[in-house]
Design a protein around this motif. Structure first.
Motif, PDB file in Angstrom:
ATOM      1  N   ILE A  31      17.248 -13.065  13.507  1.00 43.87           N
ATOM      2  CA  ILE A  31      16.034 -12.567  12.860  1.00 43.87           C
ATOM      3  C   ILE A  31      14.801 -13.027  13.622  1.00 43.87           C
ATOM      4  N   ASP A  32      13.867 -12.100  13.853  1.00 42.38           N
ATOM      5  CA  ASP A  32      12.603 -12.401  14.489  1.00 42.38           C
ATOM      6  C   ASP A  32      11.871 -13.465  13.650  1.00 42.38           C
ATOM      7  N   ASN A  33      11.319 -14.487  14.292  1.00 39.56           N
ATOM      8  CA  ASN A  33      10.668 -15.608  13.601  1.00 39.56           C
ATOM      9  C   ASN A  33       9.615 -15.183  12.576  1.00 39.56           C
ATOM     10  N   LYS A  34       8.885 -14.113  12.851  1.00 36.14           N
ATOM     11  CA  LYS A  34       7.824 -13.736  11.907  1.00 36.14           C
ATOM     12  C   LYS A  34       8.373 -13.158  10.611  1.00 36.14           C
ATOM     13  N   PHE A  35       9.675 -12.869  10.580  1.00 34.57           N
ATOM     14  CA  PHE A  35      10.294 -12.329   9.359  1.00 34.57           C
ATOM     15  C   PHE A  35      11.221 -13.324   8.678  1.00 34.57           C
ATOM     16  N   LYS A  36      11.305 -14.541   9.189  1.00 33.61           N
ATOM     17  CA  LYS A  36      12.172 -15.553   8.577  1.00 33.61           C
ATOM     18  C   LYS A  36      11.496 -16.190   7.378  1.00 33.61           C
ATOM     19  N   VAL A  37      12.350 -16.704   6.485  1.00 37.02           N
ATOM     20  CA  VAL A  37      11.864 -17.410   5.288  1.00 37.02           C
ATOM     21  C   VAL A  37      11.242 -18.720   5.723  1.00 37.02           C
TER      22      VAL A  37
ATOM     23  N   PRO B 238       0.816  -1.216   0.000  1.00 36.97           N
ATOM     24  CA  PRO B 238       0.000   0.000   0.000  1.00 36.97           C
ATOM     25  C   PRO B 238       0.856   1.275   0.000  1.00 36.97           C
ATOM     26  N   LYS B 239       0.284   2.340  -0.528  1.00 38.49           N
ATOM     27  CA  LYS B 239       1.000   3.614  -0.627  1.00 38.49           C
ATOM     28  C   LYS B 239       1.475   4.127   0.737  1.00 38.49           C
ATOM     29  N   THR B 240       0.628   4.004   1.739  1.00 36.53           N
ATOM     30  CA  THR B 240       1.019   4.506   3.057  1.00 36.53           C
ATOM     31  C   THR B 240       2.235   3.761   3.588  1.00 36.53           C
ATOM     32  N   ALA B 241       2.288   2.453   3.345  1.00 37.70           N
ATOM     33  CA  ALA B 241       3.447   1.668   3.767  1.00 37.70           C
ATOM     34  C   ALA B 241       4.678   2.089   2.977  1.00 37.70           C
ATOM     35  N   LYS B 242       4.499   2.349   1.686  1.00 39.99           N
ATOM     36  CA  LYS B 242       5.633   2.782   0.856  1.00 39.99           C
ATOM     37  C   LYS B 242       6.198   4.117   1.332  1.00 39.99           C
ATOM     38  N   LEU B 243       5.344   4.993   1.797  1.00 39.75           N
ATOM     39  CA  LEU B 243       5.823   6.273   2.334  1.00 39.75           C
ATOM     40  C   LEU B 243       6.688   6.045   3.572  1.00 39.75           C
TER      41      LEU B 243
ATOM     42  N   ILE C  43       8.305   3.310   4.344  1.00 36.11           N
ATOM     43  CA  ILE C  43       9.524   2.622   3.910  1.00 36.11           C
ATOM     44  C   ILE C  43      10.491   3.595   3.253  1.00 36.11           C
ATOM     45  N   ALA C  44       9.982   4.452   2.381  1.00 37.03           N
ATOM     46  CA  ALA C  44      10.843   5.431   1.700  1.00 37.03           C
ATOM     47  C   ALA C  44      11.525   6.341   2.713  1.00 37.03           C
ATOM     48  N   GLY C  45      10.796   6.727   3.744  1.00 39.74           N
ATOM     49  CA  GLY C  45      11.386   7.567   4.786  1.00 39.74           C
ATOM     50  C   GLY C  45      12.499   6.845   5.531  1.00 39.74           C
ATOM     51  N   ALA C  46      12.249   5.589   5.878  1.00 38.86           N
ATOM     52  CA  ALA C  46      13.244   4.807   6.626  1.00 38.86           C
ATOM     53  C   ALA C  46      14.488   4.520   5.791  1.00 38.86           C
ATOM     54  N   LEU C  47      14.289   4.066   4.561  1.00 39.86           N
ATOM     55  CA  LEU C  47      15.440   3.766   3.714  1.00 39.86           C
ATOM     56  C   LEU C  47      16.162   5.049   3.295  1.00 39.86           C
ATOM     57  N   GLY C  48      15.403   6.102   3.117  1.00 41.23           N
ATOM     58  CA  GLY C  48      16.015   7.397   2.815  1.00 41.23           C
ATOM     59  C   GLY C  48      16.913   7.851   3.954  1.00 41.23           C
ATOM     60  N   TYR C  49      16.436   7.674   5.185  1.00 38.42           N
ATOM     61  CA  TYR C  49      17.240   8.041   6.344  1.00 38.42           C
ATOM     62  C   TYR C  49      18.519   7.199   6.403  1.00 38.42           C
TER      63      TYR C  49
ATOM     64  N   ILE D  33      14.864   1.772  11.043  1.00 36.65           N
ATOM     65  CA  ILE D  33      14.536   0.558  10.286  1.00 36.65           C
ATOM     66  C   ILE D  33      13.566  -0.329  11.076  1.00 36.65           C
ATOM     67  N   PHE D  34      13.845  -0.552  12.378  1.00 37.31           N
ATOM     68  CA  PHE D  34      12.957  -1.389  13.204  1.00 37.31           C
ATOM     69  C   PHE D  34      11.556  -0.795  13.279  1.00 37.31           C
ATOM     70  N   ARG D  35      11.494   0.490  13.514  1.00 36.52           N
ATOM     71  CA  ARG D  35      10.182   1.155  13.637  1.00 36.52           C
ATOM     72  C   ARG D  35       9.386   1.031  12.343  1.00 36.52           C
ATOM     73  N   ALA D  36      10.048   1.270  11.229  1.00 38.41           N
ATOM     74  CA  ALA D  36       9.367   1.177   9.934  1.00 38.41           C
ATOM     75  C   ALA D  36       8.912  -0.252   9.669  1.00 38.41           C
ATOM     76  N   LEU D  37       9.777  -1.213   9.937  1.00 40.88           N
ATOM     77  CA  LEU D  37       9.442  -2.613   9.678  1.00 40.88           C
ATOM     78  C   LEU D  37       8.209  -3.041  10.469  1.00 40.88           C
ATOM     79  N   TYR D  38       8.192  -2.702  11.740  1.00 41.02           N
ATOM     80  CA  TYR D  38       7.072  -3.128  12.566  1.00 41.02           C
ATOM     81  C   TYR D  38       5.784  -2.376  12.238  1.00 41.02           C
ATOM     82  N   SER D  39       5.901  -1.212  11.610  1.00 42.83           N
ATOM     83  CA  SER D  39       4.674  -0.506  11.226  1.00 42.83           C
ATOM     84  C   SER D  39       4.125  -0.995   9.888  1.00 42.83           C
TER      85      SER D  39
END
Length: 143
Positions: free
Chosen positions: A137-143, A64-69, A71-77, A101-107
């Motif tokens: 890596i947190d289990n919910k983010f593992k392959v 979703p666009k809101t998530a992309k915003l 993410i862009a902020g976090a990766l930009g930082y 990065i952690f804050r963005a990922l969890y949001s």
């Protein structure tokens, strides 16, 4: 109330891909990957993997666009040359980057799917080789 409606309209019309193209000088895939390659060992497996998850989520048309915003902020930082805490400081230099990065990922957790996890995992194996250990890596983010 009017500002909220205007914000909603702007968000609805927001095109993340176009915004990136218009702001390539500040944010680009090339700059992100260059910084990750340069600092991956210093920022560690966890932050590197999570930033890659965000990167692949950003690239997905399903995100979703809101998530992309977010993410862009976090990766930009992460790729900005100027940080709240300078990256050159030993032990704490990447603390602010990691927190962002952690804050963005969890949001945006709900936007992360198995394909993104696999892409991040594959890239991590290339970056870290035999030193790549998913135990951090947190289990919910593992392959």
């Amino acid at each position: 109330m009017r500002k909220e409606k205007q914000h909603e309209i702007e968000l609805e019309n927001f095109n993340p891909d176009q915004a990136i193209k218009e702001n390539k000088k500040q944010f680009s895939e090339k700059k992100y990957m260059a910084k990750l390659l340069k600092y991956a060992k210093k920022i560690g497996i966890q932050v590197s993997y999570y930033s890659l998850l965000l990167f692949y989520a950003f690239k997905s048309p399903e995100t979703p666009k809101t998530a992309k915003l977010t993410i862009a902020g976090a990766l930009g930082y992460l790729i900005l040359p100027i940080d709240l805490i300078p990256d050159a400081l030993p032990a704490v230099g990447f603390a602010d980057d990691a927190a962002v990065i952690f804050r963005a990922l969890y949001s945006v957790t709900s936007s992360i799917d198995d394909t993104m996890k696999y892409q991040a995992h594959t890239r991590m194996k290339k970056l870290f080789g035999k030193n790549y250990d998913m135990d951090e890596i947190d289990n919910k983010f593992k392959v």
